[in-house]
Design a protein around this motif. Sequence first.
Motif, PDB file in Angstrom:
ATOM      1  N   TYR A 195       0.845  -1.203   0.000  1.00  0.00           N
ATOM      2  CA  TYR A 195       0.000   0.000   0.000  1.00  0.00           C
ATOM      3  C   TYR A 195       0.874   1.245   0.000  1.00  0.00           C
ATOM      4  O   TYR A 195       1.597   1.505   0.962  1.00  0.00           O
ATOM      5  N   GLN A 196       0.798   2.017  -1.091  1.00  0.00           N
ATOM      6  CA  GLN A 196       1.652   3.191  -1.230  1.00  0.00           C
ATOM      7  C   GLN A 196       0.882   4.492  -1.461  1.00  0.00           C
ATOM      8  O   GLN A 196       1.430   5.577  -1.284  1.00  0.00           O
ATOM      9  N   THR A 197      -0.399   4.400  -1.860  1.00  0.00           N
ATOM     10  CA  THR A 197      -1.149   5.608  -2.227  1.00  0.00           C
ATOM     11  C   THR A 197      -2.238   5.912  -1.193  1.00  0.00           C
ATOM     12  O   THR A 197      -2.734   5.000  -0.510  1.00  0.00           O
ATOM     13  N   PRO A 198      -2.632   7.178  -1.080  1.00  0.00           N
ATOM     14  CA  PRO A 198      -3.705   7.527  -0.154  1.00  0.00           C
ATOM     15  C   PRO A 198      -4.999   6.766  -0.435  1.00  0.00           C
ATOM     16  O   PRO A 198      -5.667   6.293   0.492  1.00  0.00           O
ATOM     17  N   ALA A 199      -5.328   6.614  -1.720  1.00  0.00           N
ATOM     18  CA  ALA A 199      -6.580   5.928  -2.069  1.00  0.00           C
ATOM     19  C   ALA A 199      -6.557   4.477  -1.602  1.00  0.00           C
ATOM     20  O   ALA A 199      -7.550   3.969  -1.047  1.00  0.00           O
ATOM     21  N   ALA A 200      -5.441   3.798  -1.809  1.00  0.00           N
ATOM     22  CA  ALA A 200      -5.340   2.390  -1.402  1.00  0.00           C
ATOM     23  C   ALA A 200      -5.425   2.244   0.113  1.00  0.00           C
ATOM     24  O   ALA A 200      -6.047   1.303   0.628  1.00  0.00           O
ATOM     25  N   LEU A 201      -4.831   3.168   0.844  1.00  0.00           N
ATOM     26  CA  LEU A 201      -4.863   3.110   2.306  1.00  0.00           C
ATOM     27  C   LEU A 201      -6.257   3.421   2.835  1.00  0.00           C
ATOM     28  O   LEU A 201      -6.716   2.807   3.814  1.00  0.00           O
ATOM     29  N   ARG A 202      -6.939   4.369   2.193  1.00  0.00           N
ATOM     30  CA  ARG A 202      -8.305   4.684   2.631  1.00  0.00           C
ATOM     31  C   ARG A 202      -9.226   3.492   2.387  1.00  0.00           C
ATOM     32  O   ARG A 202     -10.115   3.194   3.204  1.00  0.00           O
ATOM     33  N   ARG A 203      -9.051   2.811   1.264  1.00  0.00           N
ATOM     34  CA  ARG A 203      -9.909   1.678   0.935  1.00  0.00           C
ATOM     35  C   ARG A 203      -9.770   0.547   1.949  1.00  0.00           C
ATOM     36  O   ARG A 203     -10.759  -0.054   2.361  1.00  0.00           O
ATOM     37  N   ILE A 204      -8.542   0.226   2.339  1.00  0.00           N
ATOM     38  CA  ILE A 204      -8.357  -0.903   3.256  1.00  0.00           C
ATOM     39  C   ILE A 204      -8.743  -0.541   4.680  1.00  0.00           C
ATOM     40  O   ILE A 204      -9.250  -1.375   5.425  1.00  0.00           O
ATOM     41  N   GLY A 205      -8.548   0.707   5.090  1.00  0.00           N
ATOM     42  CA  GLY A 205      -8.941   1.144   6.417  1.00  0.00           C
ATOM     43  C   GLY A 205      -8.041   0.628   7.526  1.00  0.00           C
ATOM     44  O   GLY A 205      -7.205  -0.262   7.328  1.00  0.00           O
ATOM     45  N   VAL A 206      -8.217   1.182   8.716  1.00  0.00           N
ATOM     46  CA  VAL A 206      -7.334   0.877   9.836  1.00  0.00           C
ATOM     47  C   VAL A 206      -7.445  -0.584  10.272  1.00  0.00           C
ATOM     48  O   VAL A 206      -6.444  -1.275  10.480  1.00  0.00           O
ATOM     49  N   LYS A 207      -8.686  -1.093  10.392  1.00  0.00           N
ATOM     50  CA  LYS A 207      -8.886  -2.438  10.923  1.00  0.00           C
ATOM     51  C   LYS A 207      -8.258  -3.500  10.030  1.00  0.00           C
ATOM     52  O   LYS A 207      -7.518  -4.378  10.493  1.00  0.00           O
ATOM     53  N   ARG A 208      -8.576  -3.452   8.745  1.00  0.00           N
ATOM     54  CA  ARG A 208      -8.055  -4.480   7.842  1.00  0.00           C
ATOM     55  C   ARG A 208      -6.545  -4.341   7.635  1.00  0.00           C
ATOM     56  O   ARG A 208      -5.823  -5.328   7.499  1.00  0.00           O
ATOM     57  N   LEU A 209      -6.034  -3.091   7.630  1.00  0.00           N
ATOM     58  CA  LEU A 209      -4.593  -2.887   7.485  1.00  0.00           C
ATOM     59  C   LEU A 209      -3.862  -3.421   8.719  1.00  0.00           C
ATOM     60  O   LEU A 209      -2.778  -4.022   8.589  1.00  0.00           O
TER      61      LEU A 209
ATOM     62  N   GLU B 119      -1.271  -1.880  14.867  1.00  0.00           N
ATOM     63  CA  GLU B 119      -2.420  -0.973  14.934  1.00  0.00           C
ATOM     64  C   GLU B 119      -1.984   0.483  14.861  1.00  0.00           C
ATOM     65  O   GLU B 119      -2.615   1.301  14.173  1.00  0.00           O
ATOM     66  N   SER B 120      -0.876   0.824  15.524  1.00  0.00           N
ATOM     67  CA  SER B 120      -0.371   2.195  15.494  1.00  0.00           C
ATOM     68  C   SER B 120       0.090   2.576  14.085  1.00  0.00           C
ATOM     69  O   SER B 120      -0.187   3.690  13.610  1.00  0.00           O
ATOM     70  N   VAL B 121       0.800   1.653  13.439  1.00  0.00           N
ATOM     71  CA  VAL B 121       1.259   1.915  12.072  1.00  0.00           C
ATOM     72  C   VAL B 121       0.066   2.129  11.157  1.00  0.00           C
ATOM     73  O   VAL B 121       0.027   3.073  10.347  1.00  0.00           O
ATOM     74  N   ALA B 122      -0.931   1.267  11.262  1.00  0.00           N
ATOM     75  CA  ALA B 122      -2.115   1.371  10.402  1.00  0.00           C
ATOM     76  C   ALA B 122      -2.859   2.686  10.641  1.00  0.00           C
ATOM     77  O   ALA B 122      -3.284   3.360   9.689  1.00  0.00           O
ATOM     78  N   ALA B 123      -3.004   3.056  11.900  1.00  0.00           N
ATOM     79  CA  ALA B 123      -3.732   4.289  12.222  1.00  0.00           C
ATOM     80  C   ALA B 123      -3.023   5.520  11.653  1.00  0.00           C
ATOM     81  O   ALA B 123      -3.663   6.411  11.070  1.00  0.00           O
ATOM     82  N   LYS B 124      -1.708   5.581  11.828  1.00  0.00           N
ATOM     83  CA  LYS B 124      -0.947   6.722  11.302  1.00  0.00           C
ATOM     84  C   LYS B 124      -1.023   6.787   9.782  1.00  0.00           C
ATOM     85  O   LYS B 124      -1.163   7.869   9.199  1.00  0.00           O
ATOM     86  N   ALA B 125      -0.917   5.635   9.129  1.00  0.00           N
ATOM     87  CA  ALA B 125      -0.923   5.598   7.665  1.00  0.00           C
ATOM     88  C   ALA B 125      -2.277   6.042   7.112  1.00  0.00           C
ATOM     89  O   ALA B 125      -2.345   6.847   6.169  1.00  0.00           O
ATOM     90  N   VAL B 126      -3.346   5.534   7.681  1.00  0.00           N
ATOM     91  CA  VAL B 126      -4.680   5.889   7.190  1.00  0.00           C
ATOM     92  C   VAL B 126      -4.995   7.352   7.500  1.00  0.00           C
ATOM     93  O   VAL B 126      -5.619   8.055   6.684  1.00  0.00           O
ATOM     94  N   GLU B 127      -4.562   7.833   8.653  1.00  0.00           N
ATOM     95  CA  GLU B 127      -4.748   9.259   8.988  1.00  0.00           C
ATOM     96  C   GLU B 127      -4.044  10.143   7.963  1.00  0.00           C
ATOM     97  O   GLU B 127      -4.602  11.152   7.509  1.00  0.00           O
ATOM     98  N   ALA B 128      -2.831   9.779   7.573  1.00  0.00           N
ATOM     99  CA  ALA B 128      -2.108  10.541   6.551  1.00  0.00           C
ATOM    100  C   ALA B 128      -2.837  10.478   5.222  1.00  0.00           C
ATOM    101  O   ALA B 128      -2.946  11.483   4.505  1.00  0.00           O
ATOM    102  N   ALA B 129      -3.372   9.305   4.885  1.00  0.00           N
ATOM    103  CA  ALA B 129      -4.074   9.135   3.611  1.00  0.00           C
ATOM    104  C   ALA B 129      -5.354   9.961   3.568  1.00  0.00           C
ATOM    105  O   ALA B 129      -5.721  10.511   2.520  1.00  0.00           O
ATOM    106  N   GLN B 130      -6.034  10.087   4.698  1.00  0.00           N
ATOM    107  CA  GLN B 130      -7.291  10.843   4.740  1.00  0.00           C
ATOM    108  C   GLN B 130      -7.075  12.346   4.607  1.00  0.00           C
ATOM    109  O   GLN B 130      -8.014  13.088   4.316  1.00  0.00           O
TER     110      GLN B 130
END
Length: 244
Positions: free
Chosen positions: A186-200, A213-224
């Motif tokens: 997962y490298q793009t904001p759109a891909a990170l938003r699609r998968i979401g925190v839980k699934r990531l 969980e911390s990595v996923a939360a930070k990544a999705v927050e940046a993508a949003q």
Amino acid sequence: MSRSHTRIWVGIDAGKGHHWAVAIDADGETLFSTKVINDEAQILTLIETARERADEVRWAVDISGRASTLLLALLIAHGQQVVYVPGRTVNRMSGAYRGEGKTDAKDARVIADQARMRPKDFVSLRTPPELVSTLQVLTNHRADLIADRVRLVNRLRDLLVGICPALERAFDYSAAKGPVVMLTEYQTPAALRRIGVKRLTTWLERRKVRGAESVAAKAVEAAQSQMIALPGEKRAAKLVCDLA
């Protein structure tokens, strides 16, 4: 062949592929100046040539690292006296010698002349013990690997800025493994938003990422924080994936 000098000095401007050797007498006059391939046979020929010209030959080199290993090993194995003249000394003194610009021959002559005029100022070189040589090889190799990794991480971050600056800022990719693992998929904001925190989080946990969980939360927050897709994003994302 009869020796015409009591003592001569041979300065060597050392290099990986070849060296340049200049011999001078006690008056500082040049006896010979020659290119020597970094090869055992040619170095041995140089040693013999110098020894034929004088009863005593004193050698000086400007590099004591890997490029001059063969040269130094052969000189010391044949009982020759060798000193190390630092490159900074050569650069500082070159301007005082005739000739324009920087050339191997000129540097070799400066090395020889400095060794002649300052016999007590330079350190004598000896073949290092096998353990020391081995450690030097390993240390230099490790330094190369670290430098390669730094360049790779810098390249990855540069590509991420062109995809999502917030995602590039979110992690220290040189210190944390988790975010790099994430970028393999997962490298793009759109891909990170699609998968979401839980699934990531689940995806990262399956790959043994600590603090998933911390990595996923930070990544999705940046993508949003970025809804627009930037030009060249797809190609940059593929390159990020390859680097990760």
